[in-house]
Motif scaffolding. Sequence first.
Motif, mmCIF file in Angstrom:
data_model
loop_
_atom_site.group_PDB
_atom_site.id
_atom_site.type_symbol
_atom_site.label_atom_id
_atom_site.label_comp_id
_atom_site.label_asym_id
_atom_site.label_seq_id
_atom_site.Cartn_x
_atom_site.Cartn_y
_atom_site.Cartn_z
ATOM 1 N N GLY A 1 -26.562 45.652 -10.329
ATOM 2 C CA GLY A 1 -26.052 46.155 -9.051
ATOM 3 C C GLY A 1 -26.788 45.537 -7.874
ATOM 4 O O GLY A 1 -26.174 45.160 -6.866
ATOM 5 N N ALA A 2 -28.107 45.404 -7.989
ATOM 6 C CA ALA A 2 -28.896 44.809 -6.906
ATOM 7 C C ALA A 2 -28.518 43.347 -6.689
ATOM 8 O O ALA A 2 -28.407 42.893 -5.545
ATOM 9 C CB ALA A 2 -30.386 44.938 -7.214
ATOM 10 N N VAL A 3 -28.311 42.614 -7.763
ATOM 11 C CA VAL A 3 -27.904 41.209 -7.634
ATOM 12 C C VAL A 3 -26.527 41.122 -6.976
ATOM 13 O O VAL A 3 -26.301 40.278 -6.090
ATOM 14 C CB VAL A 3 -27.911 40.502 -9.009
ATOM 15 C CG1 VAL A 3 -27.213 39.163 -8.947
ATOM 16 C CG2 VAL A 3 -29.337 40.342 -9.507
ATOM 17 N N ALA A 4 -25.609 41.996 -7.386
ATOM 18 C CA ALA A 4 -24.272 41.992 -6.785
ATOM 19 C C ALA A 4 -24.343 42.308 -5.295
ATOM 20 O O ALA A 4 -23.711 41.628 -4.469
ATOM 21 C CB ALA A 4 -23.367 42.995 -7.496
ATOM 22 N N PHE A 5 -25.123 43.323 -4.926
ATOM 23 C CA PHE A 5 -25.255 43.659 -3.514
ATOM 24 C C PHE A 5 -25.938 42.535 -2.734
ATOM 25 O O PHE A 5 -25.573 42.239 -1.601
ATOM 26 C CB PHE A 5 -26.022 44.966 -3.322
ATOM 27 C CG PHE A 5 -25.168 46.185 -3.512
ATOM 28 C CD1 PHE A 5 -24.036 46.389 -2.749
ATOM 29 C CD2 PHE A 5 -25.497 47.126 -4.465
ATOM 30 C CE1 PHE A 5 -23.242 47.502 -2.921
ATOM 31 C CE2 PHE A 5 -24.711 48.244 -4.653
ATOM 32 C CZ PHE A 5 -23.579 48.440 -3.878
ATOM 33 N N GLY A 6 -26.917 41.908 -3.344
ATOM 34 C CA GLY A 6 -27.587 40.781 -2.687
ATOM 35 C C GLY A 6 -26.639 39.627 -2.447
ATOM 36 O O GLY A 6 -26.631 39.026 -1.361
ATOM 37 N N CYS A 7 -25.828 39.308 -3.449
ATOM 38 C CA CYS A 7 -24.852 38.223 -3.294
ATOM 39 C C CYS A 7 -23.811 38.582 -2.236
ATOM 40 O O CYS A 7 -23.407 37.730 -1.430
ATOM 41 C CB CYS A 7 -24.172 37.926 -4.625
ATOM 42 S SG CYS A 7 -25.255 37.146 -5.826
ATOM 43 N N GLY A 8 -23.364 39.839 -2.236
ATOM 44 C CA GLY A 8 -22.402 40.278 -1.225
ATOM 45 C C GLY A 8 -22.989 40.195 0.175
ATOM 46 O O GLY A 8 -22.326 39.756 1.114
ATOM 47 N N ARG A 9 -24.242 40.605 0.302
ATOM 48 C CA ARG A 9 -24.905 40.548 1.608
ATOM 49 C C ARG A 9 -25.075 39.100 2.072
ATOM 50 O O ARG A 9 -24.878 38.782 3.239
ATOM 51 C CB ARG A 9 -26.266 41.246 1.531
ATOM 52 C CG ARG A 9 -26.968 41.337 2.832
ATOM 53 C CD ARG A 9 -26.201 42.221 3.799
ATOM 54 N NE ARG A 9 -26.812 42.161 5.105
ATOM 55 C CZ ARG A 9 -26.137 42.132 6.236
ATOM 56 N NH1 ARG A 9 -24.825 42.180 6.223
ATOM 57 N NH2 ARG A 9 -26.761 42.081 7.379
ATOM 58 N N LEU A 10 -25.431 38.224 1.142
ATOM 59 C CA LEU A 10 -25.575 36.807 1.468
ATOM 60 C C LEU A 10 -24.242 36.223 1.932
ATOM 61 O O LEU A 10 -24.181 35.482 2.922
ATOM 62 C CB LEU A 10 -26.107 36.035 0.258
ATOM 63 C CG LEU A 10 -26.375 34.556 0.448
ATOM 64 C CD1 LEU A 10 -27.486 34.358 1.481
ATOM 65 C CD2 LEU A 10 -26.756 33.919 -0.872
ATOM 66 N N ALA A 11 -23.161 36.576 1.232
ATOM 67 C CA ALA A 11 -21.837 36.089 1.626
ATOM 68 C C ALA A 11 -21.465 36.602 3.014
ATOM 69 O O ALA A 11 -20.910 35.865 3.837
ATOM 70 C CB ALA A 11 -20.791 36.511 0.597
ATOM 71 N N ARG A 12 -21.780 37.865 3.290
ATOM 72 C CA ARG A 12 -21.473 38.421 4.612
ATOM 73 C C ARG A 12 -22.331 37.779 5.704
ATOM 74 O O ARG A 12 -21.861 37.569 6.823
ATOM 75 C CB ARG A 12 -21.656 39.928 4.590
ATOM 76 C CG ARG A 12 -20.564 40.616 3.765
ATOM 77 C CD ARG A 12 -20.771 42.092 3.661
ATOM 78 N NE ARG A 12 -20.582 42.722 4.954
ATOM 79 C CZ ARG A 12 -20.986 43.956 5.221
ATOM 80 N NH1 ARG A 12 -21.605 44.663 4.303
ATOM 81 N NH2 ARG A 12 -20.780 44.459 6.415
ATOM 82 N N LEU A 13 -23.579 37.452 5.405
ATOM 83 C CA LEU A 13 -24.418 36.768 6.385
ATOM 84 C C LEU A 13 -23.849 35.388 6.735
ATOM 85 O O LEU A 13 -23.822 34.994 7.908
ATOM 86 C CB LEU A 13 -25.843 36.622 5.869
ATOM 87 C CG LEU A 13 -26.718 37.869 5.934
ATOM 88 C CD1 LEU A 13 -28.040 37.620 5.218
ATOM 89 C CD2 LEU A 13 -26.966 38.267 7.374
ATOM 90 N N ARG A 14 -23.416 34.676 5.707
ATOM 91 C CA ARG A 14 -22.807 33.365 5.949
ATOM 92 C C ARG A 14 -21.526 33.507 6.764
ATOM 93 O O ARG A 14 -21.252 32.700 7.660
ATOM 94 C CB ARG A 14 -22.531 32.652 4.626
ATOM 95 C CG ARG A 14 -23.821 32.242 3.928
ATOM 96 C CD ARG A 14 -23.546 31.423 2.739
ATOM 97 N NE ARG A 14 -22.897 30.179 3.189
ATOM 98 C CZ ARG A 14 -22.757 29.115 2.447
ATOM 99 N NH1 ARG A 14 -23.208 29.120 1.219
ATOM 100 N NH2 ARG A 14 -22.159 28.046 2.906
ATOM 101 N N LEU A 15 -20.761 34.544 6.458
ATOM 102 C CA LEU A 15 -19.542 34.799 7.210
ATOM 103 C C LEU A 15 -19.866 35.137 8.665
ATOM 104 O O LEU A 15 -19.191 34.660 9.590
ATOM 105 C CB LEU A 15 -18.762 35.941 6.547
ATOM 106 C CG LEU A 15 -17.371 36.224 7.087
ATOM 107 C CD1 LEU A 15 -16.461 35.016 6.879
ATOM 108 C CD2 LEU A 15 -16.786 37.442 6.403
#
Length: 195
Positions: free
Chosen positions: A159-173
């Motif tokens: 779950g932490a990895v998924a949230f981290g990846c989602g947050r990274l994608a949103r930061l790039r966006l």
Amino acid sequence: MAGTRRTRVKRKLLWRWRRNPLRRRSDRVETWIVLVTWIVALAGGLLAGEAAGSAMEDDLTTRRAAVHSVSAVLTENADRTPAVTADGTGGTVRAKVRWTAPDGSTRTGVTRTEPGRTAGSPVTVWIDRRGDLQRAPLTAGEASLQSALTGVLVAVGTGAVAFGCGRLARLRLDRRRMRDWEAEWARVAPSGGRT
């Protein structure tokens, strides 16, 4: 009154999915990123945790089945005071023992026993199919606890990895949106915003 409150809560929860003429393509992408992140974090975490817990339990069951206990005899007096060790076995001492292997041969080795036992005292040791000394396996309760903890840790980690990846994608966006906004601002107000 209650209906109005429910409507406000529903609007607040589903604000990302409402139609809006000001909604940009990046807003729709962010909506999907958030949805996929939550699904992967929850469902993926649960599935990964369950798989890891089951695999750990199977492994511990196999280890338990690979060893069995036999009676051995101390060949020397055990120390009277236990030493504190890094693996937490401070309540026991090491002593030499003798036992009979499954093939009938007599074997000797060192195992842990209670302090102060005298030579000739019976001791239970764990051996494998070849007759070699092994550590005592975890009990069924200890194995279940270890499997459950492993499953929980893997689920939380997934779950932490998924949230981290989602947050990274949103930061790039967000960075892309800022570049687009700056480019649009430069096109609309070429004088740098001064009037």
